[in-house]
Design an enzyme around this catalytic site. Structure first.
Site, PDB file in Angstrom:
ATOM      1  N   THR A 111       8.697  28.068 -12.186  1.00 15.31           N
ATOM      2  CA  THR A 111       7.261  28.142 -11.798  1.00 15.31           C
ATOM      3  C   THR A 111       7.638  26.998 -10.331  1.00 15.31           C
ATOM      4  O   THR A 111       8.157  27.247  -9.396  1.00 15.31           O
ATOM      5  CB  THR A 111       7.111  26.862 -12.870  1.00 15.31           C
ATOM      6  OG1 THR A 111       8.049  25.478 -12.529  1.00 15.31           O
ATOM      7  CG2 THR A 111       7.248  27.508 -14.120  1.00 15.31           C
ATOM      8  N   ASP A 112       5.395  27.108 -10.114  1.00 16.38           N
ATOM      9  CA  ASP A 112       5.534  26.492  -8.663  1.00 16.38           C
ATOM     10  C   ASP A 112       5.528  25.732  -8.832  1.00 16.38           C
ATOM     11  O   ASP A 112       5.879  24.291 -10.212  1.00 16.38           O
ATOM     12  CB  ASP A 112       4.561  27.101  -7.956  1.00 16.38           C
ATOM     13  CG  ASP A 112       3.297  26.753  -9.014  1.00 16.38           C
ATOM     14  OD1 ASP A 112       3.039  26.106 -10.238  1.00 16.38           O
ATOM     15  OD2 ASP A 112       2.342  27.597  -8.788  1.00 16.38           O
ATOM     16  N   PRO A 113       4.925  24.979  -7.459  1.00 18.77           N
ATOM     17  CA  PRO A 113       4.915  22.966  -8.257  1.00 18.77           C
ATOM     18  C   PRO A 113       3.861  22.754  -8.950  1.00 18.77           C
ATOM     19  O   PRO A 113       3.997  20.818  -9.844  1.00 18.77           O
ATOM     20  CB  PRO A 113       4.022  22.648  -6.595  1.00 18.77           C
ATOM     21  CG  PRO A 113       5.096  23.647  -5.512  1.00 18.77           C
ATOM     22  CD  PRO A 113       4.861  24.984  -6.552  1.00 18.77           C
ATOM     23  N   TYR A 114       2.786  23.545  -8.981  1.00 15.06           N
ATOM     24  CA  TYR A 114       2.089  23.273 -10.527  1.00 15.06           C
ATOM     25  C   TYR A 114       2.236  23.311 -12.118  1.00 15.06           C
ATOM     26  O   TYR A 114       1.711  23.260 -12.928  1.00 15.06           O
ATOM     27  CB  TYR A 114       0.889  23.958 -10.037  1.00 15.06           C
ATOM     28  CG  TYR A 114       0.193  23.125  -8.503  1.00 15.06           C
ATOM     29  CD1 TYR A 114      -0.374  22.205  -8.456  1.00 15.06           C
ATOM     30  CD2 TYR A 114       0.174  23.893  -7.596  1.00 15.06           C
ATOM     31  CE1 TYR A 114      -1.349  21.550  -7.344  1.00 15.06           C
ATOM     32  CE2 TYR A 114      -0.039  23.051  -6.324  1.00 15.06           C
ATOM     33  CZ  TYR A 114      -0.476  22.587  -6.345  1.00 15.06           C
ATOM     34  OH  TYR A 114      -1.257  21.683  -4.907  1.00 15.06           O
TER      35      TYR A 114
ATOM     36  N   VAL B  95       3.342  26.701 -13.050  1.00 15.76           N
ATOM     37  CA  VAL B  95       2.883  27.833 -13.493  1.00 15.76           C
ATOM     38  C   VAL B  95       3.725  28.911 -12.815  1.00 15.76           C
ATOM     39  O   VAL B  95       4.191  28.516 -11.563  1.00 15.76           O
ATOM     40  CB  VAL B  95       1.442  27.913 -12.794  1.00 15.76           C
ATOM     41  CG1 VAL B  95       0.577  29.623 -12.587  1.00 15.76           C
ATOM     42  CG2 VAL B  95       0.456  27.002 -12.893  1.00 15.76           C
TER      43      VAL B  95
END
Length: 150
Positions: free
Chosen positions: A24-27, A29
């Site tokens: 995932t990305d920092p959010y 997602v």
């Protein structure tokens, strides 16, 4: 290239995907590149299912052949997040004498709507890196997973 069908055909192999924190990305997602790793996992599992181990076909030193990826694309319709479980459905969108295009459909675990859809094309090559025919046993083994028969 013809457009992928909107919905996954019935003759796909379904594979569960666990979304890991590192996917995932920092959010939280799923990062776009992770989908391509999931696609490759799908190709490997489909090849194993049909009795054609990917380690033999991706780089076959004995026969002087390989099967590199030459194109890939994915469209994302809804986000998948850390903690979600995905279902990946993989099949063969098209196959010629020298290339195979696999198609992928991603679903959240208990939902019928597609959250992502993509394809990966591979070309058979010989020792000189020129295209050659896909091994006949691989073509025959993948035939049941073809979306369209010509």
């Amino acid at each position: 290239m013809n457009e992928l069908p909107k919905d996954a055909p019935q003759n796909c192999l379904e594979i569960p995907i666990t979304i890991r924190f590192g996917d995932t990305d920092p959010y939280g997602v799923v990062y776009f590149a992770s989908y391509f790793r999931y696609c490759h996992h799908g190709i490997e599992e489909l090849m194993r299912r049909v009795g054609c181990p990917p380690e033999k076909y991706f780089r076959d030193v004995d026969r002087g052949r390989g099967l590199p990826i030459v194109g890939a694309a994915c469209d994302f319709f809804r986000p998948a997040k850390y903690g979600d479980a995905l279902r990946l459905r993989v099949g063969v969108f098209k196959m010629s004498l020298r290339s195979i295009t696999f198609a992928f459909y991603f679903f959240l675990e208990d939902r019928p709507d597609v959250v992502g859809r993509g394809h990966v094309s591979m070309v058979a090559i010989d020792r000189t890196w020129r295209s050659c025919h896909i091994p006949e046993e691989l073509r025959q083994a993948l035939e049941p997973y073809m979306f369209f028969r010509t």
